[in-house]
Design a protein around this motif. Structure first.
Motif, short mmCIF file in Angstrom:
data_model
loop_
_atom_site.label_atom_id
_atom_site.label_comp_id
_atom_site.label_asym_id
_atom_site.label_seq_id
_atom_site.Cartn_x
_atom_site.Cartn_y
_atom_site.Cartn_z
N ASN A 40 35.46 -15.35 -24.17
CA ASN A 40 36.91 -15.56 -24.20
C ASN A 40 37.16 -17.06 -24.36
OD1 ASN A 40 39.66 -15.53 -23.91
ND2 ASN A 40 39.69 -14.62 -21.88
N ARG A 70 36.45 -13.36 -28.17
CA ARG A 70 37.90 -13.33 -28.43
C ARG A 70 38.37 -14.77 -28.47
NH1 ARG A 70 42.29 -10.01 -28.14
NH2 ARG A 70 44.26 -11.08 -27.78
N THR A 72 41.48 -17.37 -29.06
CA THR A 72 42.94 -17.52 -29.07
C THR A 72 43.29 -18.96 -29.42
OG1 THR A 72 43.20 -15.82 -27.36
CG2 THR A 72 45.05 -17.35 -27.68
N ASP A 93 44.04 -14.21 -31.90
CA ASP A 93 45.40 -14.19 -31.35
C ASP A 93 45.96 -15.61 -31.42
OD1 ASP A 93 47.71 -13.23 -30.22
OD2 ASP A 93 46.92 -13.13 -28.17
N HIS A 114 44.15 -11.71 -21.06
CA HIS A 114 42.90 -10.99 -21.38
C HIS A 114 41.75 -11.49 -20.51
CE1 HIS A 114 44.68 -9.03 -24.88
NE2 HIS A 114 45.29 -10.18 -25.12
#
Length: 375
Positions: A40, A70, A72, A93, A114
């Protein structure tokens, strides 16, 4: 409230919030990692278009290094829609943030939606609220590109890794920042990327773009010089067509340009100033052969798209923010001001003569269309 005082307040708040005197424990923890496998990742890029594009090489390398993470991107209000066009490529994102202290709590909530981030990379953003929000997310590691104007002694204690000012390009600075993540850099690692898709549109014209505006007035080559350039180019080649690029606040430049341009050339000139979104601007830049520009976001779009540029630098530093990839495609013209060479009251960009730019543009066009090269 002064910038330094804001940093002191942030320093005090973070000590109370984290119950630690600084972030030095994160340096020890990073060095003790047996494997670097983050899932993340948050990347801050909240400033202008050019800054974001210069961040994209490092963002791409992070994606290559952590393909299953992920990712962002924290973006500013003006850039968020443009960056969202790239979701699914190098990021998953986009979170919008206005860089204000009264929205830090919401930003922290959004970034933790998240789960707690494993790593935060602040590539270009406004301090002190960027690293404040990063630490408040609970992320164990925070990396940041620091800049000459930053009060580094107050910022650095709250970072796991940072790099300060140095005589290197901004793109290289971002790549240096992420080097501890064990990224495998190649010759392609310095190449910028636009988030949106573009198509190649054939044209019977030899298309030259002018970006007359810039982030500050001292970086703008005079409109009258652009008119002289356009007149010389179109007089020498009846296939040349001029496209004007710029933001809505720069429409007055178009009006000045068209007023000064001889009427016989108006039908070969199109102004897109204030008429395009960033996505539409990207496609329009992709359609030209050469862009004449100062140090602007439009210049970085052209570089990312491998469109030839003639870029003009006087007060801006070409070694730090000019073309860094594909040197054969780009001609950088530098000028300097001097009390002995620049008459009082003259705009500093007049240090670059129109003759130099005319020659550079004609040479660039000859690379695209060899049959136009003068024997």
């Amino acid at each position: 409230m002064s910038k330094k005082f804001k940093h002191k307040l942030v320093n005090l708040f973070l000590r109370l919030y984290t119950r630690r005197r600084d972030f030095s424990h994160s340096v020890t923890a990073f060095k003790q990692l047996e494997t670097i496998d983050f899932r993340n990742i948050v990347i801050y890029s909240t400033t202008a278009l050019g800054d974001f594009l210069m961040n994209t090489p490092a963002i791409h390398e992070v994606r290559k290094r952590f393909p299953d993470a992920r990712i962002t991107v924290v973006a500013g209000n003006k850039m968020a829609a443009y960056i969202r066009t790239g979701i699914g490529k190098d990021w998953d994102d986009v979170v919008c943030w206005n860089s204000k202290v009264n929205t830090v709590t919401k930003l922290v909530r959004d970034l933790k939606a998240h789960g707690t981030p494993d790593l935060i990379l602040i590539m270009h953003s406004h301090n002190p609220y960027d690293y404040l929000s990063a630490v408040m997310t609970g992320a164990p590691f925070v990396f940041r590109c620091n800049h000459p104007a930053s009060p580094c002694s107050l910022i650095e204690p709250w970072l796991t890794n940072y790099n300060g000012p140095g005589h290197r390009h901004a793109i290289q600075s971002r790549l240096d920042l992420i080097a501890p993540l064990q990224c495998q850099f190649t010759g392609k690692s310095i190449e910028m990327r636009v988030p949106c898709e573009v198509t190649a549109e054939p044209s019977p014209w030899h298309n030259v773009g002018f970006q007359m505006g810039a982030s500050s007035e001292e970086r703008c080559w005079p409109v009258s010089y652009f008119v002289q350039l356009a007149t010389a180019l179109m007089s020498a080649d009846d296939k040349i067509r001029i496209t004007l690029f710029g933001a809505p606040g720069e429409v007055y430049l178009s009006e000045q340009f068209m007023t000064l341009l001889p009427a016989g050339f108006h039908h070969r000139t199109e102004s897109l100033i204030g008429k395009t979104s960033m996505t539409e601007l990207t496609q329009a830049v992709n359609n030209i052969d050469v862009l004449v520009t100062g140090d602007t976001g439009t210049m970085h779009i052209a570089i990312a798209l491998k469109v030839r540029t003639v870029s003009l630098f006087v007060s801006a530093a070409a070694h730090a923010t000019g073309p860094y990839q594909d040197p054969s495609l780009h001609r950088v013209i530098s000028g300097f001001t001097s009390p002995l060479l620049t008459p009082p009251g003259n705009h500093e960009m007049t240090a670059i003569s129109t003759d130099r730019v005319i020659t550079a543009v004609q040479d660039a066009l000859a690379d695209v269309y060899p049959d136009t090269r003068t024997p």
